[in-house]
Write a protein that holds these residues in place. Structure first.
Motif, PDB file in Angstrom:
ATOM      1  N   SER A  91      44.995   0.392  68.910  1.00  0.00           N
ATOM      2  CA  SER A  91      44.509   1.770  68.948  1.00  0.00           C
ATOM      3  C   SER A  91      45.443   2.695  69.714  1.00  0.00           C
ATOM      4  O   SER A  91      45.330   3.925  69.611  1.00  0.00           O
ATOM      5  N   THR A  98      40.696  -1.764  68.906  1.00  0.00           N
ATOM      6  CA  THR A  98      40.621  -2.114  67.491  1.00  0.00           C
ATOM      7  C   THR A  98      41.945  -2.711  67.057  1.00  0.00           C
ATOM      8  O   THR A  98      43.007  -2.199  67.417  1.00  0.00           O
ATOM      9  N   LEU A 101      42.897  -1.463  62.067  1.00  0.00           N
ATOM     10  CA  LEU A 101      42.877  -0.020  61.853  1.00  0.00           C
ATOM     11  C   LEU A 101      43.380   0.324  60.455  1.00  0.00           C
ATOM     12  O   LEU A 101      44.280  -0.331  59.921  1.00  0.00           O
ATOM     13  N   ASP A 102      42.831   1.357  59.892  1.00  0.00           N
ATOM     14  CA  ASP A 102      43.363   1.878  58.633  1.00  0.00           C
ATOM     15  C   ASP A 102      44.746   2.477  58.870  1.00  0.00           C
ATOM     16  O   ASP A 102      45.046   3.005  59.940  1.00  0.00           O
ATOM     17  N   GLY A 138      38.502  -0.654  60.111  1.00  0.00           N
ATOM     18  CA  GLY A 138      38.597   0.647  59.459  1.00  0.00           C
ATOM     19  C   GLY A 138      37.857   0.660  58.134  1.00  0.00           C
ATOM     20  O   GLY A 138      37.847  -0.341  57.404  1.00  0.00           O
TER      21      GLY A 138
END
Length: 256
Positions: A91, A98, A101-102, A138
């Motif tokens: 992140s 996270t 993640l996208d 995500g």
């Protein structure tokens, strides 16, 4: 057992009695996160679940996985799932921790490579199930799990739907560790409160009644009080006619 502890456990007994009175059986399942190598703590977790006839799902981090893990599992009935890639926060400090993640260009390939490594190490124990580190993923990547070859997803809190396309969703609902208070046991009232709340919400139709109540553990950080709670919970449920442990291989049926 003190009067206070007895009263705390009685809330679980009373809720299970309501299930029994309705002619129903409350289903449970067990997921343990952050596996990778054989340790005394993981051995204790497996000995505990095996003694109570529970088949846990071990969320295994590909980058942590070592040959000692399948050697340890040889004496136990346990299934495994892929726990992200490296359990590394990506992140950048911009939000909650996270990994999945996208928008990360290398992530899908890293997930594939991680799954290949676990398949080679764990063979048929590995289900085609993804457990996101920190239970976060995500939304775009989540929608891509089917095309990426996953057939199951497990995170935290009651699921919105049992299936998302080709992906079966089975989440957890009780985490006995107080992560923001030194990773100590959250206490019987808090831990059992999570269990009872999910059972009650299932029984009363506020959440998916067919989703078994999931116990989420992290063997590596358990203190003595957490172990004592888990042993007590396993004992209690093993003896209750209105409680039944579910096998993750059946919950995620169709996930080779």
């Amino acid at each position: 057992m003190t009067a206070g502890r007895a009263a705390t456990w009685s809330a679980l007994d009373q809720e299970l009695a309501r299930w029994a009175a309705a002619g129903q059986v409350a289903t449970f399942w067990w997921r343990d996160d952050d596996a990778g190598t054989a340790t005394p703590a993981l051995t204790r977790l497996l000995d505990l679940t095996t003694a109570h006839g529970v088949v846990p799902l071990l969320a295994t981090v590909p980058d942590w996985a070592e040959p000692s893990l399948p050697d340890l599992l040889a004496g136990h009935a346990a299934a495994a799932a892929q726990h992200g890639v490296a359990h590394r926060d990506r992140s950048g400090g911009a939000g909650k921790k996270t990994e999945l993640l996208d928008g990360l260009p290398d992530l899908e390939n890293a997930l594939r490579d991680g799954r290949v490594r676990l398949e080679a190490l764990l063979g048929p124990r590995l289900l085609s199930v993804l457990v996101p580190p920190w239970n976060r993923i995500g939304p775009v990547l989540r929608g891509r799990l089917g095309p990426l070859g996953y057939r199951g997803l497990s995170a935290y809190k009651p699921r919105a739907a049992a299936r998302e396309g080709a992906v079966t969703v089975v989440n957890c609902h009780c985490d006995p560790v107080a992560w923001h208070e030194g990773r100590v046991f959250a206490g019987e009232a808090a831990a059992l409160g999570q269990v009872v709340a999910h059972l009650r919400d299932r029984r009363q139709g506020r959440v998916d009644a067919d989703e078994p109540t999931g116990i989420l553990t992290h063997h590596a950080v358990h203190d003595s009080e957490t172990w004592r709670f888990l042993e007590g919970l396993a004992d209690r449920l093993a003896l209750h006619p209105a409680a039944s442990w579910q096998d993750p291989r059946q919950l995620f049926a169709g996930t080779p």
